[in-house]
Design a protein around this motif. Structure first.
Motif, PDB file in Angstrom:
ATOM      1  N   PRO A  43       0.803  -1.228   0.000  1.00  0.00           N
ATOM      2  CA  PRO A  43       0.000   0.000   0.000  1.00  0.00           C
ATOM      3  C   PRO A  43       0.836   1.279   0.000  1.00  0.00           C
ATOM      4  CG  PRO A  43      -1.001  -1.620   1.442  1.00  0.00           C
ATOM      5  CD  PRO A  43       0.324  -2.192   1.026  1.00  0.00           C
ATOM      6  N   THR A  44       1.985   1.265   0.691  1.00  0.00           N
ATOM      7  CA  THR A  44       2.837   2.456   0.711  1.00  0.00           C
ATOM      8  C   THR A  44       3.391   2.766  -0.674  1.00  0.00           C
ATOM      9  OG1 THR A  44       3.459   2.072   3.025  1.00  0.00           O
ATOM     10  CG2 THR A  44       4.919   3.476   1.708  1.00  0.00           C
ATOM     11  N   LEU A  46       2.144   1.856  -3.566  1.00  0.00           N
ATOM     12  CA  LEU A  46       1.046   2.303  -4.418  1.00  0.00           C
ATOM     13  C   LEU A  46       0.728   3.774  -4.162  1.00  0.00           C
ATOM     14  CD1 LEU A  46      -1.289  -0.812  -4.141  1.00  0.00           C
ATOM     15  CD2 LEU A  46      -0.090  -0.061  -6.199  1.00  0.00           C
ATOM     16  N   HIS A  47       0.692   4.143  -2.887  1.00  0.00           N
ATOM     17  CA  HIS A  47       0.404   5.533  -2.528  1.00  0.00           C
ATOM     18  C   HIS A  47       1.461   6.469  -3.108  1.00  0.00           C
ATOM     19  CE1 HIS A  47      -1.069   8.912  -0.140  1.00  0.00           C
ATOM     20  NE2 HIS A  47       0.183   9.118   0.261  1.00  0.00           N
ATOM     21  N   LEU A  51      -1.366   5.776  -6.681  1.00  0.00           N
ATOM     22  CA  LEU A  51      -2.319   4.723  -7.015  1.00  0.00           C
ATOM     23  C   LEU A  51      -3.043   4.235  -5.765  1.00  0.00           C
ATOM     24  CD1 LEU A  51       0.084   2.640  -9.292  1.00  0.00           C
ATOM     25  CD2 LEU A  51      -1.626   4.297 -10.060  1.00  0.00           C
ATOM     26  N   THR A  52      -4.132   3.512  -5.991  1.00  0.00           N
ATOM     27  CA  THR A  52      -4.875   2.873  -4.905  1.00  0.00           C
ATOM     28  C   THR A  52      -5.136   1.420  -5.290  1.00  0.00           C
ATOM     29  OG1 THR A  52      -7.087   3.333  -5.796  1.00  0.00           O
ATOM     30  CG2 THR A  52      -6.044   5.084  -4.483  1.00  0.00           C
ATOM     31  N   GLY A  53      -5.815   0.716  -4.411  1.00  0.00           N
ATOM     32  CA  GLY A  53      -6.156  -0.673  -4.698  1.00  0.00           C
ATOM     33  C   GLY A  53      -6.975  -0.828  -5.963  1.00  0.00           C
ATOM     34  N   ALA A  54      -7.739   0.202  -6.311  1.00  0.00           N
ATOM     35  CA  ALA A  54      -8.552   0.140  -7.527  1.00  0.00           C
ATOM     36  C   ALA A  54      -7.695   0.071  -8.781  1.00  0.00           C
ATOM     37  CB  ALA A  54      -9.482   1.347  -7.595  1.00  0.00           C
ATOM     38  N   ASP A  55      -6.433   0.493  -8.666  1.00  0.00           N
ATOM     39  CA  ASP A  55      -5.538   0.494  -9.825  1.00  0.00           C
ATOM     40  C   ASP A  55      -4.796  -0.831  -9.993  1.00  0.00           C
ATOM     41  OD1 ASP A  55      -5.803   3.329 -10.674  1.00  0.00           O
ATOM     42  OD2 ASP A  55      -5.004   3.706  -8.668  1.00  0.00           O
ATOM     43  N   TRP A  76      -5.383  -7.073   2.819  1.00  0.00           N
ATOM     44  CA  TRP A  76      -5.664  -6.212   3.965  1.00  0.00           C
ATOM     45  C   TRP A  76      -6.963  -6.668   4.620  1.00  0.00           C
ATOM     46  CZ3 TRP A  76      -6.271  -4.891  -1.117  1.00  0.00           C
ATOM     47  CH2 TRP A  76      -7.569  -4.596  -1.537  1.00  0.00           C
TER      48      TRP A  76
END
Length: 229
Positions: A43-44, A46-47, A51-55, A76
């Motif tokens: 997640p870090t 991606l951030h 980006l987010t999980g949707a990406d 998660w």
């Protein structure tokens, strides 16, 4: 035993290097070198890439198209059931997906459930040697100690990582250390010399593996001479 029966073919474990980034413009050129087996995300990362999980479906698609044989993504959830459910959903991205779970009690419980169904799992956010035993018992395929962050806390990052490697080697499970938070080629060399053969590397370390000033000077001299042929 049938005299025509042959033992299964055994392949030596290969050095496995992964680009620890979700930035497409960073990852694709490194995958194109052929030195890197795939990419690791969390997640870090991606951030940081905006980006987010949707990406993640798009990230998975371009990574595989660029040659990534494994794409690590992190599950998660507030409890073991939620972590397991998100891991199963992420696995639907494709066969190259490896599910990362944090080495918490809930994460290890989810890891055991996922691994029992043949889903490849990496246990991550590892700081203590005993977590190698837990990950092996859960059936995880990989264990990711945070080498640099361990050192930041005054822990013996390299030494403890090598001890985790020895534990997994003796477990008979086939689980491997995938060293993370590797901040220099010196860290990589020390761990590789001790038998660690899988690394999640930040982009600067990936790039450093491709260059040496002395080698490039010598290569330039060879090129200058061969230009005269």
């Amino acid at each position: 035993m049938d005299s025509d029966a042959r033992p299964p073919e055994v392949h030596p474990q290969m050095m496995s290097l992964y680009v620890d980034s979700a930035v497409r413009d960073e990852v694709e050129p490194l995958l194109a070198t052929g030195l890197f087996r795939g990419m690791t995300t969390n997640p870090t990362l991606l951030h940081r890439a905006g980006l987010t999980g949707a990406d993640l479906p798009a990230v998975y698609d371009w990574a595989v198209a660029a040659g990534s044989r494994e794409v690590f993504v992190q599950a998660w959830g507030a409890d073991a059931g939620a972590i397991e459910a998100s891991g199963r959903k992420l696995r639907e991205l494709g066969d190259a997906t490896v599910i990362k779970v944090a080495a918490t009690g809930a994460g290890l419980q989810a890891a055991a459930k996922l691994a029992a169904d043949g889903i490849p799992v990496l246990v991550t956010v590892v700081y203590a040697v005993h977590q190698a035993v837990s990950a092996a018992a859960a059936g995880a395929q990989f264990l990711a100690p945070y080498v640099g962050r361990m050192a930041d806390l005054g822990l013996a990052g390299r030494e403890d990582t090598l001890q985790m490697h020895r534990i997994l080697q003796s477990s008979g499970t086939g689980a491997r250390v995938l060293a993370a938070s590797v901040r220099s080629t010196a860290d990589l060399v020390a761990l590789a010399a001790g038998g660690v053969d899988a690394f999640a590397l930040p982009v600067p370390v990936c790039r450093a593996l491709l260059h040496d000033a002395h080698t490039e000077t010598a290569a330039a001299a060879f090129d200058a001479l061969s230009a005269e042929w």
